[in-house]
Design a protein around this motif. Structure first.
Motif, mmCIF file in Angstrom:
data_model
loop_
_atom_site.group_PDB
_atom_site.id
_atom_site.type_symbol
_atom_site.label_atom_id
_atom_site.label_comp_id
_atom_site.label_asym_id
_atom_site.label_seq_id
_atom_site.Cartn_x
_atom_site.Cartn_y
_atom_site.Cartn_z
ATOM 1 N N ALA A 284 24.457 70.252 53.441
ATOM 2 C CA ALA A 284 25.299 69.209 53.651
ATOM 3 C C ALA A 284 24.853 68.102 52.988
ATOM 4 O O ALA A 284 25.726 67.235 52.564
ATOM 5 N N ALA A 285 23.688 67.931 52.496
ATOM 6 C CA ALA A 285 23.023 66.926 51.751
ATOM 7 C C ALA A 285 23.799 66.845 50.489
ATOM 8 O O ALA A 285 24.068 66.013 49.790
ATOM 9 N N THR A 286 23.810 68.430 49.733
ATOM 10 C CA THR A 286 24.609 68.354 48.571
ATOM 11 C C THR A 286 26.080 68.259 48.630
ATOM 12 O O THR A 286 26.271 67.628 47.468
ATOM 13 N N LYS A 287 26.678 68.477 49.620
ATOM 14 C CA LYS A 287 28.130 68.086 49.851
ATOM 15 C C LYS A 287 28.446 66.681 49.883
ATOM 16 O O LYS A 287 29.382 66.048 49.119
ATOM 17 N N GLU A 288 27.505 66.083 50.429
ATOM 18 C CA GLU A 288 27.620 64.514 50.624
ATOM 19 C C GLU A 288 27.286 64.022 49.316
ATOM 20 O O GLU A 288 27.979 62.976 48.951
ATOM 21 N N LEU A 289 26.308 64.285 48.610
ATOM 22 C CA LEU A 289 25.955 63.826 47.169
ATOM 23 C C LEU A 289 27.090 63.974 46.277
ATOM 24 O O LEU A 289 27.417 63.117 45.422
ATOM 25 N N GLN A 290 27.822 65.312 46.339
ATOM 26 C CA GLN A 290 28.902 65.307 45.592
ATOM 27 C C GLN A 290 30.232 64.627 45.879
ATOM 28 O O GLN A 290 30.811 64.101 44.829
ATOM 29 N N ARG A 291 30.419 64.180 47.008
ATOM 30 C CA ARG A 291 31.304 63.321 47.580
ATOM 31 C C ARG A 291 31.149 61.779 46.853
ATOM 32 O O ARG A 291 32.043 61.360 46.374
ATOM 33 N N GLU A 292 29.884 61.565 47.050
ATOM 34 C CA GLU A 292 29.470 60.351 46.435
ATOM 35 C C GLU A 292 29.568 60.107 45.109
ATOM 36 O O GLU A 292 30.131 59.147 44.614
ATOM 37 N N LEU A 293 29.291 61.269 44.367
ATOM 38 C CA LEU A 293 29.478 61.387 42.990
ATOM 39 C C LEU A 293 30.875 61.108 42.635
ATOM 40 O O LEU A 293 31.496 60.599 41.469
ATOM 41 N N GLU A 294 31.927 62.003 43.176
ATOM 42 C CA GLU A 294 33.203 61.854 43.152
ATOM 43 C C GLU A 294 33.669 60.648 43.313
ATOM 44 O O GLU A 294 34.535 59.931 42.329
ATOM 45 N N ASN A 295 33.307 59.892 44.284
ATOM 46 C CA ASN A 295 33.771 58.544 44.615
ATOM 47 C C ASN A 295 33.363 57.422 43.478
ATOM 48 O O ASN A 295 34.258 56.746 42.897
ATOM 49 N N LYS A 296 32.044 57.611 42.946
ATOM 50 C CA LYS A 296 31.832 56.759 41.816
ATOM 51 C C LYS A 296 32.474 57.318 40.536
ATOM 52 O O LYS A 296 32.600 56.264 39.750
ATOM 53 N N ALA A 297 32.558 58.204 40.177
ATOM 54 C CA ALA A 297 33.336 58.645 39.099
ATOM 55 C C ALA A 297 34.619 58.262 39.113
ATOM 56 O O ALA A 297 35.427 57.709 38.096
ATOM 57 N N ASN A 298 35.426 58.113 40.264
ATOM 58 C CA ASN A 298 36.696 57.665 40.665
ATOM 59 C C ASN A 298 36.709 55.997 40.415
ATOM 60 O O ASN A 298 37.401 55.280 39.642
ATOM 61 N N ASP A 299 35.634 55.262 40.701
ATOM 62 C CA ASP A 299 35.541 54.015 40.563
ATOM 63 C C ASP A 299 35.266 53.958 38.951
ATOM 64 O O ASP A 299 36.000 52.725 38.630
ATOM 65 N N GLN B 44 23.708 62.384 40.113
ATOM 66 C CA GLN B 44 23.439 63.471 39.627
ATOM 67 C C GLN B 44 21.884 64.051 39.545
ATOM 68 O O GLN B 44 21.733 65.341 39.840
ATOM 69 N N GLN B 45 21.169 63.185 39.187
ATOM 70 C CA GLN B 45 19.612 63.752 39.112
ATOM 71 C C GLN B 45 19.270 63.912 40.606
ATOM 72 O O GLN B 45 18.354 64.870 40.810
ATOM 73 N N ARG B 46 19.777 63.404 41.709
ATOM 74 C CA ARG B 46 19.423 63.683 43.105
ATOM 75 C C ARG B 46 19.902 65.134 43.340
ATOM 76 O O ARG B 46 19.236 65.844 43.927
ATOM 77 N N ILE B 47 21.284 65.337 42.882
ATOM 78 C CA ILE B 47 21.694 66.836 43.193
ATOM 79 C C ILE B 47 21.046 67.666 42.437
ATOM 80 O O ILE B 47 20.674 68.875 43.188
#
Length: 127
Positions: free
Chosen positions: A2-17, A114-117
């Motif tokens: 779940a932590a990885t999915k959350e980080l992936q979502r966060e990464l996606e949001n930051k990439a969109n920003d 990305q480093q956290r993932i």
């Protein structure tokens, strides 16, 4: 997991920003280019007006009609336009600098996520 999915979502949001910021930078460059061209044209007009004699006829195009205009008034109008365009270019430069700073901070944030993932995935690989 779940932590990885959350980080992936966060990464996606930051990439969109980041993508949005890059589009804003691109728009800024386009507008800046337009103003730079206008500034050059107006400076050329000012040089041409400076070459004229005091009694020369100056005409201004208003719609489909050429209207006679006083030389001093034409000079003043062109100078005002140059001042306005210069101020807009300064404003655009400040905005561009701000956008570039935001872009750099977003890139850093994306890199950290990305480093956290990667560290989470490396931890799972060991387990």
């Amino acid at each position: 997991m779940a932590a990885t999915k959350e980080l992936q979502r966060e990464l996606e949001n930051k990439a969109n920003d980041l993508n949005k910021i890059q589009k804003d930078i691109s728009k800024n460059h386009q507008v800046r280019k337009k103003y730079t061209i206008q500034l050059g044209e107006n400076e050329l007009v000012l040089k041409e007006l400076d070459l004229l004699n005091e009694d020369a006829n100056v005409y201004k195009l208003i719609g489909p009609v050429l209207v006679k205009q006083d030389l001093a008034e034409a000079n003043a109008n062109v100078r005002k336009r140059i001042d306005y365009i210069s101020a807009e270019l300064k404003r655009l430069d400040a905005t561009l600098q701000d956008l570039e700073e935001k872009q750099n901070s977003k890139k850093e944030a994306i890199f950290k996520v990305q480093q956290r993932i990667q560290s989470l995935q490396a931890g799972k690989a060991k387990a």
